[in-house]
Design a protein around this motif. Structure first.
Motif, PDB file in Angstrom:
ATOM      1  N   CYS A   1       0.824  -1.213   0.000  1.00 45.37           N
ATOM      2  CA  CYS A   1       0.000   0.000   0.000  1.00 45.37           C
ATOM      3  C   CYS A   1       0.858   1.263   0.000  1.00 45.37           C
ATOM      4  CB  CYS A   1      -0.921   0.003   1.209  1.00 45.37           C
ATOM      5  SG  CYS A   1      -1.885   1.506   1.316  1.00 45.37           S
TER       6      CYS A   1
ATOM      7  N   CYS B   1      -8.566   4.128  -2.943  1.00 46.74           N
ATOM      8  CA  CYS B   1      -9.593   3.136  -2.632  1.00 46.74           C
ATOM      9  C   CYS B   1     -10.823   3.804  -2.017  1.00 46.74           C
ATOM     10  CB  CYS B   1      -9.037   2.048  -1.729  1.00 46.74           C
ATOM     11  SG  CYS B   1      -8.011   2.626  -0.382  1.00 46.74           S
TER      12      CYS B   1
ATOM     13  N   CYS C   1     -15.261   3.147  -2.637  1.00 47.61           N
ATOM     14  CA  CYS C   1     -16.090   2.528  -1.603  1.00 47.61           C
ATOM     15  C   CYS C   1     -17.358   3.353  -1.368  1.00 47.61           C
ATOM     16  CB  CYS C   1     -15.300   2.408  -0.304  1.00 47.61           C
ATOM     17  SG  CYS C   1     -16.270   1.707   1.050  1.00 47.61           S
TER      18      CYS C   1
ATOM     19  N   CYS D   1     -13.243  -1.571  -4.083  1.00 48.91           N
ATOM     20  CA  CYS D   1     -11.983  -0.880  -3.836  1.00 48.91           C
ATOM     21  C   CYS D   1     -10.812  -1.616  -4.491  1.00 48.91           C
ATOM     22  CB  CYS D   1     -11.745  -0.745  -2.340  1.00 48.91           C
ATOM     23  SG  CYS D   1     -11.965  -2.274  -1.420  1.00 48.91           S
ATOM     24  N   THR D   2     -10.913  -2.940  -4.545  1.00 56.18           N
ATOM     25  CA  THR D   2      -9.847  -3.736  -5.147  1.00 56.18           C
ATOM     26  C   THR D   2      -9.595  -3.315  -6.593  1.00 56.18           C
ATOM     27  OG1 THR D   2     -10.444  -5.589  -3.743  1.00 56.18           O
ATOM     28  CG2 THR D   2      -9.203  -6.107  -5.735  1.00 56.18           C
TER      29      THR D   2
ATOM     30  N   CYS E   1      -7.546   0.204  -6.742  1.00 52.09           N
ATOM     31  CA  CYS E   1      -6.214   0.295  -6.135  1.00 52.09           C
ATOM     32  C   CYS E   1      -5.112   0.182  -7.179  1.00 52.09           C
ATOM     33  CB  CYS E   1      -6.030  -0.796  -5.085  1.00 52.09           C
ATOM     34  SG  CYS E   1      -4.368  -0.835  -4.431  1.00 52.09           S
TER      35      CYS E   1
ATOM     36  N   ILE F   1      -8.255  -5.571  -1.102  1.00 55.17           N
ATOM     37  CA  ILE F   1      -8.566  -5.128   0.253  1.00 55.17           C
ATOM     38  C   ILE F   1      -9.682  -5.978   0.873  1.00 55.17           C
ATOM     39  CG2 ILE F   1      -9.271  -3.124   1.627  1.00 55.17           C
ATOM     40  CD1 ILE F   1      -8.246  -1.480  -0.923  1.00 55.17           C
TER      41      ILE F   1
END
Ligand code: SF4
Ligand code: SF4
Ligand code: SF4
Ligand code: SF4
Lengths: 352, 217, 453
Positions: C62, C68, C72, C138-139, C142, C148
């Motif tokens: 990260c 991210c 979300c 969110c994956t 990124c 995540i």
């Protein structure tokens, strides 16, 4: 050496015309960027000045510096210098030898005590009681201390006496040091270069004779008038550097076009000297103009800063081995760390 | 030994050693951790294709995210590309790599490098200001983020000063510049700068796992 | 706590748009009587134990870019930075660096990363459970490709071990473990329902056939709230003339062990389905309209079993798609415009993205896609057990508004999905916002429009 006492008289005696004397003063004044009118003042002062008593000691050296001075293309320059000063002791140049020479020196040291200028070329070996260079059974070290005592000022000519020079280079078998490493209580001026430019030697001497003191010095004892800029600051190849045009080999297109020699190891950017402005051989050329990078000869430790052909932006050492070792070490450390984590995990797993 | 000698000599040697030591330590330490086999019936057998696909395509945002991430992505791109140009395009740097690897490639004109450096520096400042002012970034940021920024910023800034001979003698500037690079090398393996290597591993991992399932990547 | 106590403290609530336990007057968000130090210890151990190279790669990678957050729904709906996906893992990142990473020794010796405290874990309960549906959106944003959502799943293992599962989620998981279903759909209830549904609807619903080629399963949400789905499943499987059955020893496809982070319970629930299918000698296990069930069995089942499963696993939408495409299922054309909500666990994370669209094509409709669709859809906000948690209602409703907007923007008449958990989240949202859209089931839509042979 038994010539007339004032410089003016001496010059007349040895057939140097007033005209060429004035020319000399003008050149020196302009080299040192003295204010307008200084040349006249210098000429007046010089012609009235009593010839400066000078004692020149040569220590661990190659005679290159004296060669530089005496082989300078312009016979009048050399002449000028020797007219300005009364060289009371110089092993290479003086006619006398042996005990006669030694006593001449002692005599001058006594008669001009506190007033003579001490010029030194060569470094001073200090290892093993200084046995690596002695004159008449006296080590350079002891001789320097003795001679420095009555000196008005000291001029270290050449990189050896200024910073240790080549004898000082790793591994420095003789424990060579510079004048300023030993003498702490006298004004010392360093005129480094391997060798220094003749006009620079002449100019600084003229300044001392004219003004009775040393010119302004930089942080490592060099006269600012000659050593304020780097070679690179004044290099005629600089526009190519700024454009990123570099010769890659000594015989490529770039070299023929006169491009910058940075990639071929030029040390111009870190070297403070007057080569690019005053040039050598009476202003004919200087090393970079002749196609070779600057070696950085007027800088301390110039011999120990890696190959002359290694560019400034590269590491000094060959790191291959240690990097390989680092890689292997990293793999080992990583494997151990991962192993520990795994063991920890199995351990927790079994506990359950 | 003067400062420049120290920088070009021992400082670089040790920094490079710590650099490779730390990188291999960290990568090996991650890669050798346990991996459990996946017995589920794969939807796509060619999971490696997914790895490549994600490594490539995640380099720009998907349409759905573009609006919200455009600014951050653009600034990120600017300074990353800038750094690549400076690091690999400037002649003295190429000499540095040549000394290490023996490889050479043509350099870019200095004017390009100077302009790029200025832009990169500006982008890095924007990045910092954003990190200090955006609530999400401020919350996430820790020492690593700020220090990594500093060790990235410093070589660019000192490099520019060195080229311009501004502020101190050239040899001092060059020494400071090289020392700042040494600092970067030393910090590199231990902080977020490692993302330059991890990005491939991390993207590749997700790409392969997701491709196997036919999940979105 | 005795069973009777649990049932009285956590009574089920089956008369609301959303089925869960009743909104507790006093919350019990801490289970067991452990001392705090031990809770942390257990959390970290569970977390570290499940750690592998994949999770390590993610936690190492990260770059704190914060992107991210922009993917979300909980952050986008609230703009509260604590809902940034990776922030939800902060204590676990800290624990990883200290306990398991390659530089763990350095971090420990110099105490560069502090020990995680129980206060931290308690504060993070809301982030690990209430505000993450493990939807994996969110994956996809990124830049480092960090998954995540899977890390949140791992973190829940730790939280569960520490006894820090939110009241409702723990209660339903516990009930599922004890009774076989989180919402009271015990084997007896299930069998009874199948019986009266069969009678009411004049349809044959086989339960516990000794041998069958196909084993069908249900989600307790369907059994308790949408029993028509049972009928629809039976109708279609009968229509296809298959030798199929439900099994009372393996019918419940939801897995609250997984959602609450209890690996043992997860394993037990999954093994029931696997054993039942094997016992019937079936070649195919059909998973119902339930998102996380798909992940639990389709992708994790074989790994829990320890070897490849001796049967195929299909989500009902995949099953319908196969049979629509091979012409076995024929449906009357549907004369309506329609949009499809992709359930995260089936579409984005499950990979069954085109199947529902193929089914809809069979119904003669091309769905009007939402602006962000397929793998990039916005989550309904109720997955991952979030919909059970009353405390999460405010942010869930906020997140749901994103979804409503997306649906409204399509202008479609009908709204369809293939996950009953999404469906009840939509029902609840519809009720809360007095919205005019009702979520329909893809399965029921097909069953209702079957062309008689
Ligand atoms: S040749 Fe040397 S001194 Fe001249 S510009 Fe190039 S680097 Fe500078
Ligand atoms: S160019 Fe450099 S190395 Fe050559 S004489 Fe001048 S200072 Fe010395
Ligand atoms: S998985 Fe979904 S809910 Fe959880 S953090 Fe990511 S985007 Fe948010
Ligand atoms: S988008 Fe990925 S890299 Fe960026 S903060 Fe979130 S998890 Fe970290």
């Amino acid at each position: 050496m038994n010539e007339p006492d004032t410089l003016g008289a001496g010059l007349a005696h040895s057939g140097v015309s007033r005209r060429s004397f004035l020319k000399f003063c003008t050149v020196m004044a302009s080299l040192m960027a003295l204010p307008p009118g200084a040349a006249q003042a210098m000429a007046a002062a010089l012609s009235q000045a009593k010839r400066q008593s000078v004692i020149w000691l040569s220590f661990q050296e190659c005679t290159g510096c004296v060669e530089s001075l005496t082989r300078s293309f312009d016979p009048t320059l050399e002449q000028m210098i020797f007219e300005m000063i009364s060289l009371d002791y110089q092993e290479t140049l003086q006619a006398a030898a042996g005990e006669a020479a030694e006593s001449a020196r002692d005599e001058a040291m006594k008669s001009s005590y506190g007033k003579y200028l001490l010029i030194v070329d060569g470094s001073i070996p200090t290892k093993d009681g200084g046995v690596y260079s002695t004159v008449a059974g006296v080590s350079n070290h002891d001789r320097l201390i003795d001679a420095a005592r009555g000196a008005a000022a000291i001029v270290a000519v050449g990189t050896c006496s200024s910073y240790g020079g080549i004898p000082h280079a790793n591994p420095n078998p003789t424990g060579a040091v510079s004048v300023s490493d030993i003498i702490k209580d006298k004004p010392i001026m360093n005129v480094p270069g391997c060798p220094p430019i003749p006009s620079v030697i002449a100019g600084t001497l003229a300044y001392f004779v004219t003004y009775g003191k040393l010119p302004e010095l930089d942080h490592i004892g060099r006269p600012k008038v000659f050593y304020a800029d780097t070679i690179h600051d004044r290099c005629y190849r600089r526009p190519f550097y700024d454009q990123g045009k570099f010769a890659k080999t000594f015989d490529d297109e770039g070299a023929r076009n006169g491009w910058c020699l940075y990639e071929l190891g030029c040390k111009g950017p870190t070297t403070y000297n007057a080569c690019a402005t005053i040039k050598w051989n009476g202003g004919v050329s200087y090393p970079i103009e002749s196609g070779h990078g600057c070696l950085g000869c007027s800088e301390p430790n110039f011999w120990d800063k890696g190959s002359f052909y290694r560019p400034l932006s590269t590491p000094l050492a060959d790191n291959a081995h240690i990097i390989a070792a680092g890689t292997l070490g990293g793999i080992a450390a990583g494997a151990v760390a991962a192993g520990l984590s795994r063991k920890h995990q199995t351990h927790i797993g079994e506990e359950k | 030994m003067d400062l420049l000698q120290f920088a070009r000599g021992p400082a670089l040697t040790w920094a490079a050693t710590v650099f490779v030591f730390g990188i291999t330590w960290r990568l090996v330490g991650i890669l050798l951790l346990q991996r459990s086999p996946d017995f589920s019936e794969a939807r796509n057998a060619t999971s490696w294709l997914g790895a490549i696909k994600l490594i490539v395509t995640r380099s720009w945002p998907r349409r759905e995210f573009r609006q919200r991430t455009l600014f951050a992505q653009s600034v990120g791109y600017i300074f990353h590309i800038g750094l690549v140009i400076i690091v690999f395009g400037f002649a003295p740097h190429i000499l540095f790599f040549k000394a290490l690897t023996g490889l050479v490639w043509p350099n870019l004109p200095s004017a390009v490098i100077n302009l790029t450096s200025a832009i990169t520096l500006a982008a890095l400042i924007v990045v910092l200001v954003r990190r200090l002012s955006h609530p999400v970034l401020r919350l996430l940021s820790n020492f690593d983020d700020y220090f990594s920024w500093l060790v990235t910023f410093a070589p660019v800034a000192t490099g520019m000063l060195t080229v311009a001979h501004f502020g101190a003698r050239y040899e001092t500037l060059l020494a400071i510049h090289i020392l700042s690079v040494a600092l970067l090398l030393v910090w590199f393996p231990f902080g977020k700068l490692m993302h330059s290597a991890l990005v491939f591993i991390s993207r590749g991992t997700t790409g392969a796992l997701f491709e196997r399932k036919g999940a979105s990547i | 706590m005795s069973t009777a106590d649990i049932d009285s403290i956590h009574p089920l609530e089956l008369d609301q748009p959303r089925f869960s336990v009743k909104n507790p007057a006093v919350r019990y968000d801490k289970q067991g009587e452990l001392p705090d130090v031990q809770r942390v210890e257990l959390a970290m151990r569970a977390f570290v134990k499940d750690f592998g190279a994949v999770a390590a790669t993610y936690l190492e990678s990260c770059i704190h870019c914060g992107m991210c957050a922009d993917a979300c729904h909980f952050y986008v709906a609230t703009e509260d930075p604590k809902y940034t996906p990776i922030w939800k893992l902060e204590p676990f990142k800290q624990a990883y660096k200290r306990e398991a990473g390659p530089f763990a020794a350095i971090y420990r010796v110099l105490n560069l990363k502090k020990k995680v405290t129980v206060e931290q874990l308690e504060a993070w309960q809301e982030l690990i459970y209430d505000s993450c549906t493990m939807c994996g959106r969110c994956t996809l944003v990124c830049p480092m490709g960090i998954d995540i959502a899977s890390l949140v799943g791992l973190a829940r293992h730790g939280m569960n071990q520490a006894g820090l599962v939110p009241h409702e989620l723990w209660a339903v998981a516990e009930r599922a473990q004890r009774e076989g279903s989180p919402l009271g759909a015990t084997p007896k209830v299930f069998k009874d329902r199948c019986e009266w549904l069969a009678d009411d609807n004049q349809v044959d619903i086989p339960v516990d056939k000794v041998q069958a080629d196909v084993v069908a399963t249900m989600s307790s949400i369907e059994i308790m709230k949408y029993p028509d789905s049972i009928v629809a499943t039976a109708k279609i499987l009968n229509h296809l003339g298959l030798n199929w059955t439900f099994r009372s020893d393996g019918y419940e496809a939801t897995n609250f062990g997984m959602l609450s982070g209890n690996s043992a319970w997860q394993q037990e629930a999954s093994m029931k389905l696997i054993h039942a299918t094997i016992a019937a000698g079936a070649k195919l296990l059909i998973l119902p309209e339930c998102g996380h069930a798909y992940g639990a069995i389709r992708w994790q089942g074989a790994n829990i079993y320890g070897k490849p499963l001796p049967f195929r696993v299909l989500h009902i939408s995949e099953f319908l798609a196969e049979n629509t495409q091979n012409g076995a299922i024929k449906t009357k054309p549907l004369d309506k415009t329609l949009t499809f909500h992709d359930p995260c666990q089936i579409s984005r994370r499950g990979g069954a993205i085109e199947a529902p669209r193929e089914v809809l094509n069979g119904l003669g409709v091309v769905p009007i896609e939402m602006k962000d669709t397929r793998g990039l859809n916005w989550c309904c906000g109720g997955g991952g057990g979030v919909v059970t948690i009353h405390r999460a209602d405010p942010i869930r409703y906020k997140a749901f508004q994103i979804k409503m907007r997306q649906v409204d923007d399509t202008g479609a008449e009908l709204l369809v999905s293939s996950c009953s958990n999404c469906r009840q989240t939509f029902d609840d949202g519809q009720d809360h916002f007095h919205w005019d859209k009702t979520m329909l089931s893809l399965l029921e839509l097909v069953a209702d429009n079957l062309e008689e042979k």
